[in-house]
Design a protein around this motif. Structure first.
Motif, PDB file in Angstrom:
ATOM      1  N   ARG A  91      40.773  74.320  90.706  1.00 38.46           N
ATOM      2  CA  ARG A  91      41.541  74.094  91.926  1.00 38.46           C
ATOM      3  C   ARG A  91      42.970  74.631  91.760  1.00 38.46           C
ATOM      4  NH1 ARG A  91      44.831  69.775  94.239  1.00 38.46           N
ATOM      5  NH2 ARG A  91      45.746  70.080  92.188  1.00 38.46           N
ATOM      6  N   ASP A  92      43.590  74.360  90.628  1.00 38.90           N
ATOM      7  CA  ASP A  92      44.951  74.834  90.390  1.00 38.90           C
ATOM      8  C   ASP A  92      45.021  76.355  90.360  1.00 38.90           C
ATOM      9  OD1 ASP A  92      45.883  72.312  90.371  1.00 38.90           O
ATOM     10  OD2 ASP A  92      46.161  72.151  88.204  1.00 38.90           O
ATOM     11  N   ALA A  93      44.030  76.969  89.741  1.00 32.59           N
ATOM     12  CA  ALA A  93      44.011  78.429  89.670  1.00 32.59           C
ATOM     13  C   ALA A  93      43.891  79.007  91.077  1.00 32.59           C
ATOM     14  CB  ALA A  93      42.850  78.894  88.798  1.00 32.59           C
ATOM     15  N   GLN A  94      43.035  78.385  91.892  1.00 33.86           N
ATOM     16  CA  GLN A  94      42.843  78.819  93.286  1.00 33.86           C
ATOM     17  C   GLN A  94      44.144  78.675  94.073  1.00 33.86           C
ATOM     18  OE1 GLN A  94      39.054  76.720  94.181  1.00 33.86           O
ATOM     19  NE2 GLN A  94      39.208  77.729  96.163  1.00 33.86           N
ATOM     20  N   ARG A  95      44.808  77.538  93.892  1.00 31.23           N
ATOM     21  CA  ARG A  95      46.054  77.305  94.622  1.00 31.23           C
ATOM     22  C   ARG A  95      47.144  78.283  94.198  1.00 31.23           C
ATOM     23  NH1 ARG A  95      47.202  70.998  96.308  1.00 31.23           N
ATOM     24  NH2 ARG A  95      45.263  70.723  97.456  1.00 31.23           N
ATOM     25  N   THR A  96      47.186  78.610  92.915  1.00 34.95           N
ATOM     26  CA  THR A  96      48.178  79.575  92.433  1.00 34.95           C
ATOM     27  C   THR A  96      47.957  80.928  93.094  1.00 34.95           C
ATOM     28  OG1 THR A  96      48.289  78.452  90.316  1.00 34.95           O
ATOM     29  CG2 THR A  96      49.106  80.709  90.365  1.00 34.95           C
ATOM     30  N   GLU A  97      46.703  81.342  93.153  1.00 33.84           N
ATOM     31  CA  GLU A  97      46.352  82.607  93.785  1.00 33.84           C
ATOM     32  C   GLU A  97      46.741  82.595  95.263  1.00 33.84           C
ATOM     33  OE1 GLU A  97      45.541  85.461  92.989  1.00 33.84           O
ATOM     34  OE2 GLU A  97      44.620  86.347  94.768  1.00 33.84           O
ATOM     35  N   CYS A  98      46.461  81.485  95.908  1.00 37.24           N
ATOM     36  CA  CYS A  98      46.780  81.356  97.338  1.00 37.24           C
ATOM     37  C   CYS A  98      48.293  81.423  97.569  1.00 37.24           C
ATOM     38  CB  CYS A  98      46.199  80.064  97.888  1.00 37.24           C
ATOM     39  SG  CYS A  98      46.561  79.831  99.621  1.00 37.24           S
ATOM     40  N   ARG A  99      49.053  80.763  96.687  1.00 36.55           N
ATOM     41  CA  ARG A  99      50.525  80.800  96.809  1.00 36.55           C
ATOM     42  C   ARG A  99      51.018  82.240  96.689  1.00 36.55           C
ATOM     43  NH1 ARG A  99      52.640  75.429  95.804  1.00 36.55           N
ATOM     44  NH2 ARG A  99      51.035  74.215  96.834  1.00 36.55           N
ATOM     45  N   GLU A 115      37.140  67.016  93.406  1.00 33.82           N
ATOM     46  CA  GLU A 115      37.547  66.318  92.179  1.00 33.82           C
ATOM     47  C   GLU A 115      37.135  67.097  90.943  1.00 33.82           C
ATOM     48  OE1 GLU A 115      39.686  64.145  92.149  1.00 33.82           O
ATOM     49  OE2 GLU A 115      39.602  63.348  94.185  1.00 33.82           O
ATOM     50  N   SER A 116      35.928  67.680  90.984  1.00 33.68           N
ATOM     51  CA  SER A 116      35.484  68.387  89.782  1.00 33.68           C
ATOM     52  C   SER A 116      36.285  69.679  89.582  1.00 33.68           C
ATOM     53  CB  SER A 116      33.968  68.611  89.802  1.00 33.68           C
ATOM     54  OG  SER A 116      33.673  69.933  90.153  1.00 33.68           O
ATOM     55  N   LYS A 117      36.629  70.353  90.693  1.00 35.10           N
ATOM     56  CA  LYS A 117      37.477  71.539  90.568  1.00 35.10           C
ATOM     57  C   LYS A 117      38.875  71.159  90.085  1.00 35.10           C
ATOM     58  CE  LYS A 117      35.939  75.002  93.896  1.00 35.10           C
ATOM     59  NZ  LYS A 117      36.400  75.764  95.070  1.00 35.10           N
ATOM     60  N   SER A 162      52.220  66.297 102.945  1.00 38.07           N
ATOM     61  CA  SER A 162      53.439  65.527 102.670  1.00 38.07           C
ATOM     62  C   SER A 162      53.568  64.321 103.571  1.00 38.07           C
ATOM     63  CB  SER A 162      54.669  66.404 102.884  1.00 38.07           C
ATOM     64  OG  SER A 162      54.931  67.123 101.740  1.00 38.07           O
ATOM     65  N   ALA A 163      53.013  64.437 104.758  1.00 41.34           N
ATOM     66  CA  ALA A 163      53.067  63.329 105.712  1.00 41.34           C
ATOM     67  C   ALA A 163      51.918  62.358 105.491  1.00 41.34           C
ATOM     68  CB  ALA A 163      53.047  63.869 107.139  1.00 41.34           C
ATOM     69  N   GLY A 164      51.159  62.568 104.435  1.00 44.69           N
ATOM     70  CA  GLY A 164      50.113  61.602 104.075  1.00 44.69           C
ATOM     71  C   GLY A 164      48.713  61.964 104.539  1.00 44.69           C
ATOM     72  N   CYS A 165      48.521  63.162 105.078  1.00 48.58           N
ATOM     73  CA  CYS A 165      47.173  63.557 105.501  1.00 48.58           C
ATOM     74  C   CYS A 165      46.335  63.917 104.270  1.00 48.58           C
ATOM     75  CB  CYS A 165      47.210  64.771 106.431  1.00 48.58           C
ATOM     76  SG  CYS A 165      47.968  64.470 108.021  1.00 48.58           S
ATOM     77  N   ASP A 166      45.168  63.351 104.193  1.00 53.41           N
ATOM     78  CA  ASP A 166      44.226  63.666 103.107  1.00 53.41           C
ATOM     79  C   ASP A 166      42.842  63.217 103.556  1.00 53.41           C
ATOM     80  OD1 ASP A 166      42.939  64.250 100.754  1.00 53.41           O
ATOM     81  OD2 ASP A 166      43.737  62.510  99.677  1.00 53.41           O
ATOM     82  N   PRO A 167      41.950  64.135 103.886  1.00 56.51           N
ATOM     83  CA  PRO A 167      42.042  65.568 103.691  1.00 56.51           C
ATOM     84  C   PRO A 167      42.742  66.278 104.851  1.00 56.51           C
ATOM     85  CG  PRO A 167      39.944  65.061 104.667  1.00 56.51           C
ATOM     86  CD  PRO A 167      40.665  63.743 104.486  1.00 56.51           C
ATOM     87  N   ILE A 168      42.875  67.590 104.634  1.00 54.35           N
ATOM     88  CA  ILE A 168      43.283  68.491 105.705  1.00 54.35           C
ATOM     89  C   ILE A 168      42.096  69.426 105.919  1.00 54.35           C
ATOM     90  CG2 ILE A 168      44.832  70.386 106.293  1.00 54.35           C
ATOM     91  CD1 ILE A 168      46.643  68.535 104.133  1.00 54.35           C
ATOM     92  N   ALA A 225      55.640  66.854  96.497  1.00 54.42           N
ATOM     93  CA  ALA A 225      54.727  67.622  95.642  1.00 54.42           C
ATOM     94  C   ALA A 225      53.513  66.811  95.183  1.00 54.42           C
ATOM     95  CB  ALA A 225      55.479  68.154  94.434  1.00 54.42           C
ATOM     96  N   SER A 226      53.690  65.524  94.969  1.00 51.02           N
ATOM     97  CA  SER A 226      52.544  64.774  94.446  1.00 51.02           C
ATOM     98  C   SER A 226      51.504  64.524  95.547  1.00 51.02           C
ATOM     99  CB  SER A 226      52.993  63.484  93.755  1.00 51.02           C
ATOM    100  OG  SER A 226      53.070  62.426  94.655  1.00 51.02           O
ATOM    101  N   ARG A 227      51.979  64.315  96.770  1.00 50.68           N
ATOM    102  CA  ARG A 227      51.016  64.203  97.883  1.00 50.68           C
ATOM    103  C   ARG A 227      50.284  65.527  98.107  1.00 50.68           C
ATOM    104  NH1 ARG A 227      53.982  60.778 102.723  1.00 50.68           N
ATOM    105  NH2 ARG A 227      53.656  58.703 101.851  1.00 50.68           N
ATOM    106  N   ILE A 228      51.033  66.623  98.002  1.00 50.31           N
ATOM    107  CA  ILE A 228      50.417  67.943  98.184  1.00 50.31           C
ATOM    108  C   ILE A 228      49.352  68.159  97.113  1.00 50.31           C
ATOM    109  CG2 ILE A 228      50.832  70.447  98.073  1.00 50.31           C
ATOM    110  CD1 ILE A 228      53.617  69.881  99.303  1.00 50.31           C
ATOM    111  N   ASP A 229      49.668  67.706  95.913  1.00 48.15           N
ATOM    112  CA  ASP A 229      48.727  67.890  94.813  1.00 48.15           C
ATOM    113  C   ASP A 229      47.445  67.085  95.010  1.00 48.15           C
ATOM    114  OD1 ASP A 229      48.061  68.901  92.120  1.00 48.15           O
ATOM    115  OD2 ASP A 229      48.058  66.761  91.649  1.00 48.15           O
ATOM    116  N   SER A 230      47.571  65.879  95.508  1.00 43.55           N
ATOM    117  CA  SER A 230      46.369  65.030  95.566  1.00 43.55           C
ATOM    118  C   SER A 230      45.539  65.239  96.833  1.00 43.55           C
ATOM    119  CB  SER A 230      46.758  63.557  95.430  1.00 43.55           C
ATOM    120  OG  SER A 230      47.619  63.203  96.473  1.00 43.55           O
ATOM    121  N   SER A 231      46.135  65.859  97.854  1.00 44.65           N
ATOM    122  CA  SER A 231      45.429  66.009  99.126  1.00 44.65           C
ATOM    123  C   SER A 231      44.418  67.168  99.095  1.00 44.65           C
ATOM    124  CB  SER A 231      46.464  66.231 100.233  1.00 44.65           C
ATOM    125  OG  SER A 231      45.815  66.515 101.429  1.00 44.65           O
TER     126      SER A 231
END
Ligand code: GTP
Ligand code: MG
Length: 306
Positions: free
Chosen positions: A249-257, A241-243, A137-143, A41-47
């Motif tokens: 960014r979190d609001a966008q990701r929640t909507e996407c989920r 970073e600013s989002k 999760s496998a360390g890709c950043d960015p995707i 989850a933390s890699r997913i969050d930062s990527s």
């Protein structure tokens, strides 16, 4: 490769494990749930998930390729998801994309995956969302998620991506009109590619007017030579970073989920609906819309009994 070694392999950034994991999810394999539950989850969050979309022939694939090169120069592991609106078999567009990615073909720190949209019941959110999380999760950043052509997939990309660049180029004719109408409203920044060609300045000026009103920036690139691409990457990272700090960014990701849940749900229901319809056809017949409603109503009634 068993599920334990795939899980372990993803954590260790193993590209083969990563590819296998995405396939398991795409194929709807039993082990997919265990795998998805074990993601980092933390890699997913930062990527950062970056979307590259825009007019056909604007240079999206060339730009993606150069963005990958910039990431590699900076020592980043990159995931690329190429969305193909054609079938996986005909794959004309993807063929070209693959060739363009050849310079990264032997690089294990570049993971490229193509995904067909045709034949998919829901939108792209389900398949691409899961693939992006596995890559992260496998360390890709960015995707980087890249689309081909104009259509529904573009809106899906904008949903999935944290930051989306809308690519245009001079000499594409009326396409720009279509872009102005819809996508300009939602893209985070606009790129005028092929800045080496006549008409690029003019196009940038036109776009600037719209962009200014929306508080967006217009950037110019010559993707073919890589000019302006590091600057574009930096700008996208900055927006990310600013989002992230503003919570957008979190609001966008929640909507996407949420969209993704709907996509998965529809995909899971499809065989049941089909089977029910087959049964029904023999018994009652009637208009398909009425039949569909009957099936869904009885499904909802079952849910209420629980
Ligand atoms: N002059 C010039 N040509 C470019 C530039 N970037 C890309 N091209 C050329 O434009 C053509 C289309 O580039 P692609 O990267 O395939 O464009 P695309 O947007 O991915 O195209 P589709 O996937 O078909 O929508 C190719 O022939 C590229 O070589 C550029 O900066 N300048
Ligand atoms: Mg392309």
């Amino acid at each position: 490769m068993d599920i334990q070694s795939i899980k372990h392999g993803i954590g260790a950034g193993n590209s083969r494990a990563l590819a296998k994991a995405i396939s398991l999810v795409e194929d709807g394999a039993e082990e997919a749930d265990e795998l998805l539950a074990s993601l980092d989850a933390s890699r997913i969050d930062s990527s950062a998930v970056i979307g590259i979309t825009g007019a056909p022939g604007a240079g999206k694939s060339t730009l993606t390729d150069k963005l990958v090169a910039v990431c590699r120069e900076r020592g980043k592991k990159v995931g690329v998801i190429a969305i193909d609106p054609s079938s996986p078999i005909s794959g004309g567009a993807i063929h070209g994309d693959r060739i363009r990615m050849m310079q990264h073909a032997l690089d294990t720190e570049v993971v490229v995956r193509s995904m067909a949209t045709r034949g998919r019941l829901g939108g792209l959110c389900a398949a691409a969302g899961a693939a992006a999380r596995i890559m992260a999760s496998a360390g890709c950043d960015p995707i980087i998620i890249e689309t081909v052509g104009v259509g529904q997939s573009e809106m899906d990309i904008i949903r999935i991506a944290d930051v989306t660049a809308l690519v245009s180029a001079p000499g594409l004719g009326d396409d720009i009109q279509a872009l102005k109408a819809g996508l300009l409203e939602v893209a985070d920044l606009m790129v005028v590619n092929k800045a080496d060609k006549p008409g690029a300045e003019m196009l940038a000026m036109e776009l600037n007017e719209i962009a200014r009103a929306k508080g967006r920036q217009v950037m110019m690139t010559v993707a073919a030579q890589g000019t302006g691409v590091p600057e574009l990457f930096d700008a996208m990272r900055e927006i990310f970073e600013s989002k992230r700090s503003s919570g957008e960014r979190d609001a966008q990701r929640t909507e996407c989920r949420n969209m993704e849940v709907v996509d998965w749900g529809l995909e899971m229901l499809r065989p049941y609906l089909y089977a029910q319809s087959q049964k029904q056809d023999l018994e009652t017949g009637g208009d398909p819309r009425i039949r569909a409603k009957r099936i869904v109503d009885s499904l909802l009634a079952c849910g209420k009994d629980r």
